[in-house]
Structures are given as C-alpha cells and as structure tokens.
Design a protein around this motif. Structure first.
Motif, mmCIF file in Angstrom:
data_model
loop_
_atom_site.group_PDB
_atom_site.id
_atom_site.type_symbol
_atom_site.label_atom_id
_atom_site.label_comp_id
_atom_site.label_asym_id
_atom_site.label_seq_id
_atom_site.Cartn_x
_atom_site.Cartn_y
_atom_site.Cartn_z
ATOM 1 N N PHE A 140 112.249 92.352 -57.125
ATOM 2 C CA PHE A 140 112.025 92.729 -58.472
ATOM 3 C C PHE A 140 111.214 94.099 -58.569
ATOM 4 N N PRO A 141 110.120 94.399 -57.888
ATOM 5 C CA PRO A 141 109.369 95.723 -57.925
ATOM 6 C C PRO A 141 110.515 96.938 -57.557
ATOM 7 N N ALA A 142 111.418 96.582 -56.758
ATOM 8 C CA ALA A 142 112.653 97.871 -56.536
ATOM 9 C C ALA A 142 113.537 97.816 -57.840
ATOM 10 N N CYS A 143 113.993 96.643 -58.206
ATOM 11 C CA CYS A 143 114.663 96.754 -59.380
ATOM 12 C C CYS A 143 113.997 97.227 -60.732
ATOM 13 N N PHE A 144 112.584 97.168 -60.765
ATOM 14 C CA PHE A 144 112.064 97.525 -62.043
ATOM 15 C C PHE A 144 111.544 99.186 -61.746
ATOM 16 N N ALA A 145 111.482 99.515 -60.632
ATOM 17 C CA ALA A 145 111.324 101.001 -60.239
ATOM 18 C C ALA A 145 112.603 101.726 -60.524
ATOM 19 N N VAL A 146 113.740 101.234 -60.389
ATOM 20 C CA VAL A 146 114.968 101.944 -60.627
ATOM 21 C C VAL A 146 115.271 102.041 -62.111
ATOM 22 N N PHE A 147 115.097 100.766 -62.652
ATOM 23 C CA PHE A 147 115.050 100.866 -64.054
ATOM 24 C C PHE A 147 114.213 101.670 -64.752
ATOM 25 N N LEU A 148 113.012 101.901 -64.260
ATOM 26 C CA LEU A 148 112.028 102.927 -64.769
ATOM 27 C C LEU A 148 112.816 104.143 -64.805
ATOM 28 N N ILE A 149 113.068 104.488 -63.706
ATOM 29 C CA ILE A 149 113.668 105.675 -63.541
ATOM 30 C C ILE A 149 114.688 106.093 -64.189
ATOM 31 N N LYS A 150 115.649 105.195 -64.627
ATOM 32 C CA LYS A 150 116.630 105.111 -65.435
ATOM 33 C C LYS A 150 116.539 105.588 -66.910
ATOM 34 N N PHE A 151 115.277 104.636 -67.278
ATOM 35 C CA PHE A 151 114.789 104.925 -68.559
ATOM 36 C C PHE A 151 114.108 106.057 -68.867
ATOM 37 N N MET A 152 113.542 106.676 -67.928
ATOM 38 C CA MET A 152 112.642 107.844 -68.093
ATOM 39 C C MET A 152 113.679 109.085 -68.318
ATOM 40 N N SER A 153 114.723 108.870 -67.445
ATOM 41 C CA SER A 153 115.739 110.068 -67.278
ATOM 42 C C SER A 153 116.879 109.855 -68.268
ATOM 43 N N PHE A 154 116.722 109.053 -69.216
ATOM 44 C CA PHE A 154 117.663 108.723 -70.387
ATOM 45 C C PHE A 154 119.171 108.631 -69.777
ATOM 46 N N PRO A 158 123.121 109.882 -62.230
ATOM 47 C CA PRO A 158 124.132 108.918 -61.859
ATOM 48 C C PRO A 158 123.842 107.835 -60.964
ATOM 49 N N GLY A 159 124.485 106.709 -61.067
ATOM 50 C CA GLY A 159 124.562 105.671 -59.902
ATOM 51 C C GLY A 159 123.113 104.659 -59.715
ATOM 52 N N LEU A 160 122.228 104.953 -60.812
ATOM 53 C CA LEU A 160 121.124 104.034 -60.809
ATOM 54 C C LEU A 160 121.456 102.682 -61.512
ATOM 55 N N GLY A 161 122.541 102.397 -62.165
ATOM 56 C CA GLY A 161 122.824 101.060 -62.643
ATOM 57 C C GLY A 161 123.476 100.558 -61.622
ATOM 58 N N TRP A 162 124.369 101.071 -60.657
ATOM 59 C CA TRP A 162 124.960 100.505 -59.557
ATOM 60 C C TRP A 162 124.079 100.042 -58.623
ATOM 61 N N ILE A 163 122.874 100.763 -58.428
ATOM 62 C CA ILE A 163 121.828 100.448 -57.406
ATOM 63 C C ILE A 163 121.219 99.093 -57.838
ATOM 64 N N ILE A 164 121.118 98.873 -59.304
ATOM 65 C CA ILE A 164 120.491 97.691 -59.836
ATOM 66 C C ILE A 164 121.466 96.632 -59.467
ATOM 67 N N ASP A 165 122.820 96.902 -59.707
ATOM 68 C CA ASP A 165 123.692 95.836 -59.558
ATOM 69 C C ASP A 165 123.682 95.211 -58.325
ATOM 70 N N VAL A 166 123.386 96.140 -57.089
ATOM 71 C CA VAL A 166 123.302 95.763 -55.752
ATOM 72 C C VAL A 166 122.195 95.070 -55.374
ATOM 73 N N ILE A 167 121.131 95.418 -55.898
ATOM 74 C CA ILE A 167 119.906 94.484 -55.944
ATOM 75 C C ILE A 167 119.900 93.159 -56.357
ATOM 76 N N VAL A 168 120.428 93.131 -57.614
ATOM 77 C CA VAL A 168 120.871 91.775 -58.139
ATOM 78 C C VAL A 168 121.797 90.766 -57.126
ATOM 79 N N LYS A 169 122.845 91.695 -56.684
ATOM 80 C CA LYS A 169 123.890 90.936 -55.770
ATOM 81 C C LYS A 169 122.819 90.330 -54.497
ATOM 82 N N MET A 170 122.130 91.166 -53.767
ATOM 83 C CA MET A 170 121.451 90.852 -52.640
ATOM 84 C C MET A 170 120.248 89.568 -52.908
ATOM 85 N N TRP A 171 119.923 89.941 -54.346
ATOM 86 C CA TRP A 171 119.029 88.721 -54.786
ATOM 87 C C TRP A 171 119.722 87.320 -54.741
#
Length: 381
Positions: A140-154, A158-171
C-alpha cells in the motif's frame, strides 16, 4: 401379565421371565383362520397397541423391540391373524436405554459442527485475514506514493495508472499464495490482448476479485459498488487504481449516479479500456448462478466492444464448510477453475440485441459450472 410392567427391571429373574408368557403362547399356538378374533388375539392386540405407544415414549423404562431379521416375515407357527390384529409374534419386552449426558453430547456433536471443525474454520478465516492484510501493508505505501505523484502531476506523467494496476495485481497474487488457493485457467486464447473487452463472470464469493485479479492475463478495471472503496487498505487501493464505483441506493439520485457511472465506463471503453462487470449485479447468496441484468451488455452494445463470458468454477466451495452457505469463506476451496469463453459482439449470430447477448452470456457461463452452482429451476435469465 399382558401389559408392560415398569417394575420389570427390578424384579428377580424368576418373575421377569413370566412377562413374555403371552408372546410365547402366541408364538406356539397353531394357525387360526377364523374371521372373528379370539379373546387371546384381542388381548394380544391391546398389548401390542400399548407397547407401540410405549415404544414412542422415550422416557419409559420398557419398550417393544423387534429383531431385524424377522421384520419381513412372521415366525413359523405364529398366528395368521386378520387385519384386526397386526403380526408381531416376535415381539419381546426389553429394557430401554435412558438418555444420559454422554448420549446427549454425542447427539449434539452429530447435529452441530464439532469443536474441532469450528476451530479449523476460525483458523482458516484468520489465515484469510492475514493473507489479505499482509500484502496490503507491504504494497500500500508504494501504491499511495504512485497515486500521490499522479494526483500532484494532474495526470501529465504517463504510465502511473499502469503501475498502480500492476501493484494491485501483485497484491492479489500474493494473497492467493498465502491463502493456499490455486487456480487453473482455461481458454486464455479467447481473450484479446489489446482490444477493449467486457468480462462478464459469475459472482459467488468475496474471493472472486482475488481470483480474477491474480489470474487474468490482462490488467482490467472493475465496476463495483462504491461502498467497497471505504474498506481500509484494500478499498483504498481499488480507488487509487481508478476502478468505477456504482452507488447502491433507491430514488432518482441513485439512478442519476448509476447513469453517470455507466457513461464513465462507456467513455473509458471507447478509449481502449477493459472492464470486469458482474452481470448478476451482486454476489450470489447460495453460490448458484443468478439471473443476469442488461447493464453490462448495453455498455458493450453502445461501445461495440467484445463481451467475453467467464465461468468461476469451485469458488463457492469456500462457503459450504459448516453445512450451509455462509457469507464469509469458511473452508479452503479446492480445484478452482477460471474458464474464459469465446466472446461475441453485438450483431453477431445469437447476439443481435442486448437481450439476446445477455441470454447467450448466461447460457455460456452456465455451461461450465458444476451441479452445485447451477441455477435453481425457478431462476430466470
């Protein structure tokens, strides 16, 4: 002497043996074909009726017993009575078994789950909680960090949503490993690698999301009820992964929110997104296939996307370990299969309309399910 005597167990053997004298006389008497019952027959019939009533009384000290070897035919030489008197010449008075604490405990153990089974169920549920929580705590910390970067960069990076999907799949993969659940996947060739698709699986367990997320060869989004986003860690991760939530409520506001969510799904499908939509609308309460709703198929028809039915076989076994279908898993399901069927688009043969497509998907999913997951006769598509 013809009637049962409650004092029989307390009598001496010399007196107790006379209690079976009427039955002995009847057994040795020659056959009688007379139409009218004799006095002895009437006495025996009265004794038999009292004995039958006494047999039903569990608290009596005596009851009538009958040898299983002579249930189908009378003893040789027994009175061939008419319909007035039943043939029970092989009856005998024997002491009854009075219920004790031990027998009551054995009966309760047969009728209810044993303490050992309850302990195993609790142990398995604890394992499920730990298996779903430990990977969440780590990832979850890695997922939250990527989400925070995605939110701050509006969303510029590119590719940040894909990273979160990969983290959820690993989960999901780690959770299934810790749960000790294995899944066999069939029909992977039926799932396109790039084209947008609408996956329509049956929904019988909370484990369905773990199974689908861990085993599907593509990164997919879910259309789920929005209240699940409030769950700690797991729900937050699904929200950060940009899954679509649909409110569960009544009234015009709920219909408006539902239409807005479906429009969001349609827009994202047109842009190349793929979704998993449970066409039953909710999780099955008995593990059996429920009727399909038209929402998923109307989305597929409006976006001209491929509908791929998926059968989740054996997941319902996680809910039947205690004699009834439970809400939460209570047993480790064995031999889980995920069957990916060949898809169709609106307008193909057997799917000219969204209703025909719904019926086709229903029958396709149903074809791979086991007998314990087949719909009840009164269920309609």
């Amino acid at each position: 002497l013809g009637a049962p005597c409650p004092m029989a167990p307390r009598l001496t053997p010399s007196l107790s043996k006379y209690l079976s004298l009427p039955a002995l006389i009847l057994a040795l008497a020659p056959p009688c074909n007379a139409q009218a019952p004799s006095t002895l027959q009437r006495r025996f019939s009265s004794w038999d009726r009292r004995g039958t009533a006494l047999e039903r009384n569990r608290h009596s000290s005596l009851y009538l017993s009958r040898s299983p070897n002579t249930m189908s035919k009378p003893l040789s030489g027994a009175i061939q009575t008419s319909n007035y008197a039943p043939q029970r010449s092989d009856m005998a008075l024997v002491p009854a078994t009075i219920p004790t604490k031990a027998t009551v405990a054995m009966q309760m153990e047969k009728e209810s789950p044993s303490m050992l089974k309850s302990f195993r169920v609790a142990l398995f549920q604890l394992r499920l909680v730990l298996a779903a929580t430990l990977p969440a705590v780590v990832l979850f910390p890695a997922c939250f960090a990527v989400f925070l970067i995605k939110f701050m960069s509006f969303g510029v990076i590119p590719g940040l949503g894909w990273i979160i999907d990969v983290i959820v799949k690993m989960w999901a993969v780690l959770s299934l490993k810790l749960m000790g659940i294995g899944v066999e996947v069939q029909g992977i060739q039926n799932l396109p690698k790039k084209d947008p698709v609408i996956i329509t699986p049956n929904h019988a367990s909370y484990l369905d999301i773990f199974v689908l997320s861990a085993t599907m060869p593509r990164l997919l989004k879910y259309v789920m009820k929005s209240s699940l986003f409030k769950l700690p860690l797991w729900g937050w991760g699904m929200y950060m992964a940009d899954h679509v939530g649909i409110p569960r409520a009544d009234g015009r506001a709920a219909i408006k929110a539902l239409n807005a969510a479906l429009n969001t799904v349609k827009d994202r499908v047109r842009k190349g997104g793929s979704f998993i939509i449970f066409p039953e609308g909710t999780r099955s309460r008995n593990g059996r296939l429920q009727s399909f709703k038209r929402g998923a198929f109307s989305v597929a028809g409006d976006t001209n996307s491929l509908v791929v039915p998926v059968s989740l076989v054996g997941v319902n076994q996680a809910h039947v370990g205690v004699g009834k279908y439970t809400t939460v898993p209570v047993a480790n399901p064995k031999n889980i299969r995920l069957v990916i069927h060949e898809g169709k688009k609106l307008g193909d043969e057997g799917a000219k309309t969204s209703t025909e497509m719904r019926d086709w998907a229903y029958e396709t999913v149903k074809s791979s399910l086991g007998p314990d997951q087949q719909p009840l006769p009164e269920e309609k598509k």
